[in-house]
Design a protein around this motif. Structure first.
Motif, mmCIF file in Angstrom:
data_model
loop_
_atom_site.group_PDB
_atom_site.id
_atom_site.type_symbol
_atom_site.label_atom_id
_atom_site.label_comp_id
_atom_site.label_asym_id
_atom_site.label_seq_id
_atom_site.Cartn_x
_atom_site.Cartn_y
_atom_site.Cartn_z
ATOM 1 N N ARG A 10 69.607 45.869 66.051
ATOM 2 C CA ARG A 10 70.480 47.136 66.582
ATOM 3 C C ARG A 10 71.652 46.655 66.025
ATOM 4 N NH1 ARG A 10 73.260 47.789 71.573
ATOM 5 N NH2 ARG A 10 72.724 45.490 71.424
ATOM 6 N N GLN A 11 72.626 45.384 66.102
ATOM 7 C CA GLN A 11 73.490 45.372 65.657
ATOM 8 C C GLN A 11 74.562 43.733 65.275
ATOM 9 O OE1 GLN A 11 75.866 46.825 68.694
ATOM 10 N NE2 GLN A 11 76.857 45.047 69.930
ATOM 11 N N ALA A 12 74.841 43.739 64.205
ATOM 12 C CA ALA A 12 75.916 42.554 64.223
ATOM 13 C C ALA A 12 76.680 41.867 64.957
ATOM 14 C CB ALA A 12 76.453 42.414 62.801
ATOM 15 N N ILE A 13 76.888 40.758 65.117
ATOM 16 C CA ILE A 13 77.473 40.032 66.719
ATOM 17 C C ILE A 13 79.118 40.572 65.799
ATOM 18 C CG2 ILE A 13 75.648 38.687 68.025
ATOM 19 C CD1 ILE A 13 76.930 35.987 66.485
ATOM 20 N N ASP A 14 79.465 40.277 64.559
ATOM 21 C CA ASP A 14 80.346 39.618 64.008
ATOM 22 C C ASP A 14 81.358 41.027 64.270
ATOM 23 O OD1 ASP A 14 78.977 41.306 61.697
ATOM 24 O OD2 ASP A 14 80.230 39.691 60.415
ATOM 25 N N GLY A 15 80.630 42.209 64.270
ATOM 26 C CA GLY A 15 81.016 43.809 64.029
ATOM 27 C C GLY A 15 80.858 44.518 65.855
ATOM 28 N N THR B 83 79.103 47.333 65.986
ATOM 29 C CA THR B 83 78.978 48.617 65.683
ATOM 30 C C THR B 83 77.742 49.369 65.964
ATOM 31 O OG1 THR B 83 78.763 48.307 63.452
ATOM 32 C CG2 THR B 83 80.901 47.780 64.399
ATOM 33 N N ALA B 84 76.696 48.887 65.524
ATOM 34 C CA ALA B 84 75.337 49.143 65.378
ATOM 35 C C ALA B 84 75.603 50.617 64.700
ATOM 36 C CB ALA B 84 74.883 49.908 67.207
ATOM 37 N N GLN B 85 76.075 50.304 63.470
ATOM 38 C CA GLN B 85 76.910 51.496 62.788
ATOM 39 C C GLN B 85 75.712 51.629 60.919
ATOM 40 O OE1 GLN B 85 80.355 52.474 62.144
ATOM 41 N NE2 GLN B 85 80.714 52.799 64.006
ATOM 42 N N VAL B 86 74.717 50.415 60.431
ATOM 43 C CA VAL B 86 75.439 50.152 59.573
ATOM 44 C C VAL B 86 73.243 49.977 59.275
ATOM 45 C CG1 VAL B 86 73.942 48.727 57.787
ATOM 46 C CG2 VAL B 86 76.564 47.886 58.940
ATOM 47 N N GLY B 87 72.411 50.380 60.361
ATOM 48 C CA GLY B 87 71.191 50.268 60.172
ATOM 49 C C GLY B 87 70.894 52.682 59.890
ATOM 50 N N PRO B 88 71.722 53.179 60.886
ATOM 51 C CA PRO B 88 71.808 54.527 60.430
ATOM 52 C C PRO B 88 72.333 55.267 60.145
ATOM 53 C CG PRO B 88 72.200 53.686 63.366
ATOM 54 C CD PRO B 88 72.238 52.407 62.673
ATOM 55 N N GLN B 89 73.496 54.499 58.953
ATOM 56 C CA GLN B 89 73.913 54.738 58.051
ATOM 57 C C GLN B 89 73.383 54.620 56.692
ATOM 58 O OE1 GLN B 89 77.450 52.816 57.749
ATOM 59 N NE2 GLN B 89 78.804 53.813 58.641
ATOM 60 N N THR C 181 66.299 54.278 66.710
ATOM 61 C CA THR C 181 67.207 52.983 67.318
ATOM 62 C C THR C 181 66.645 52.085 68.805
ATOM 63 O OG1 THR C 181 68.467 54.809 68.462
ATOM 64 C CG2 THR C 181 69.083 53.991 65.614
ATOM 65 N N TYR C 182 67.413 50.829 68.912
ATOM 66 C CA TYR C 182 67.313 50.760 69.859
ATOM 67 C C TYR C 182 65.581 50.900 70.017
ATOM 68 C CZ TYR C 182 72.145 52.264 70.656
ATOM 69 O OH TYR C 182 73.595 52.424 70.812
ATOM 70 N N LEU D 182 60.237 55.311 56.910
ATOM 71 C CA LEU D 182 61.459 55.485 58.521
ATOM 72 C C LEU D 182 61.907 53.946 58.525
ATOM 73 C CD1 LEU D 182 60.497 57.141 61.857
ATOM 74 C CD2 LEU D 182 60.461 54.654 61.771
ATOM 75 N N LEU D 183 63.196 54.005 59.496
ATOM 76 C CA LEU D 183 63.942 52.517 59.693
ATOM 77 C C LEU D 183 64.134 53.360 61.313
ATOM 78 C CD1 LEU D 183 67.380 51.718 58.300
ATOM 79 C CD2 LEU D 183 66.914 52.625 60.687
ATOM 80 N N VAL D 184 63.760 51.361 61.877
ATOM 81 C CA VAL D 184 63.390 51.323 62.968
ATOM 82 C C VAL D 184 64.548 50.406 63.243
ATOM 83 C CG1 VAL D 184 62.687 49.777 64.551
ATOM 84 C CG2 VAL D 184 61.585 51.349 63.391
ATOM 85 N N THR D 185 65.363 50.239 64.089
ATOM 86 C CA THR D 185 66.925 49.310 64.610
ATOM 87 C C THR D 185 66.487 48.223 65.891
ATOM 88 O OG1 THR D 185 68.750 50.543 65.818
ATOM 89 C CG2 THR D 185 68.532 50.201 63.392
#
Length: 290
Positions: A123-128, A130-136, A147-148, A179-182
């Protein structure tokens, strides 16, 4: 049925050990000052990919990571757990990338890899956070996204069924491949390393790493092609330097403040409603909550 699965994974600084040297003057993370680990939710994502491979044995699981040469360790960790291979996207041009530049670089690499059925990432990386990279990445590739995710329940007839974990419960959704899954951190943790796979892949290295390889192991890379990890540059994936790294990152860090809590700043409350109410008012006033 077989699936071609790509897991987007990241080597991140261990934010449990953040100190005064954790950030550089330009607002980027000083990765040399922090221990590097496999991003926790990317491990959850890897486990979902490996479960699909268990279900459909002819499937392949490939890791894709972007970072400095030492990020090849992420690929080895994936191989030790059951992945089939991986690609390291590394180039000085990629340094300092925000989510926009990171997703662009990953997309160029995915296109270079070719066809796929499923992209899976944490879902997201602990250094940012943001949870943005996967959807982008999904948007740039023009594919749907879920997502999620907490569990990939099934894949059949070109469709995937996923259980999502939301704030107020769960929902079951269906999407069409590719498809992409986070994947959430609430998903099952990744399986441990496999002893046989460790022995098989412990000398797996990228081209950069092999330059420093000790003489007794040099002969292995011709005899065992699976030990040669792919290492791709910006030029190799046809990435536009203007859209990579700091040049392609509209997000700029204005200032950094290192907050250290002292014991004298602690506050002890009893169970009275008045003290709890006063604490909530104080937290809202200093924008800690609300």
């Amino acid at each position: 049925m077989s699936l071609k699965i790509i897991v987007l994974a990241k080597q991140v600084p261990d934010t449990r050990n953040v100190g005064k040297d954790a950030m550089k003057a330009d607002g980027t993370v000083n990765r040399a000052a922090l221990p590097a680990i496999f991003n926790p939710e990317d491990l959850n994502a890897l486990e979902q990919a490996l479960r699909l491979k268990d279900q459909y044995p002819q499937s392949t699981v490939t890791l894709l990571t972007m970072g400095p040469p030492r990020a090849a360790e992420i690929i080895r960790e994936g191989l030790f757990r059951g992945a089939d291979g991986g690609y390291l996207l590394t180039d000085r041009v990629f340094a300092g990338a925000d989510t926009l530049a990171t997703s662009y670089a990953l997309c160029t690499a995915v296109r270079k890899i070719g066809s796929f059925d499923l992209l899976i990432s944490g879902r997201q990386a602990i250094d940012g956070d943001t949870a943005q990279v996967g959807p982008q990445v999904a948007e740039k590739l023009g594919i749907p996204q879920i997502t999620y995710a907490e569990e990939i329940q099934s894949v059949k007839n070109g469709k995937i069924t996923v259980k999502r974990r939301l704030e107020r419960g769960i929902e079951i959704v269906e999407g069409k491949l590719p498809l992409l899954v986070t994947v959430n951190g609430s998903a099952p943790g990744c399986r441990p390393r496999n002893a046989k796979l460790i022995q098989k892949y412990k000398y797996a290295k990228t081209a950069s790493e092999k330059q420093d390889a000790t003489a007794p192991h040099i002969h292995l890379y011709d005899a065992r092609p699976y030990l040669n990890l792919e290492e791709w540059s910006a030029d190799y994936v046809n990435a536009d330097p203007k859209q990579c790294g700091l040049s392609g990152s509209p997000t700029k860090v204005k200032s950094i403040e290192n907050v250290v809590f002292q014991a004298k700043e602690s506050k002890t409350l009893d169970s009275s409603d008045q003290q709890i109410e006063e604490l909530i008012i104080e937290l809202i006033a200093n924008h800690t909550i609300g």
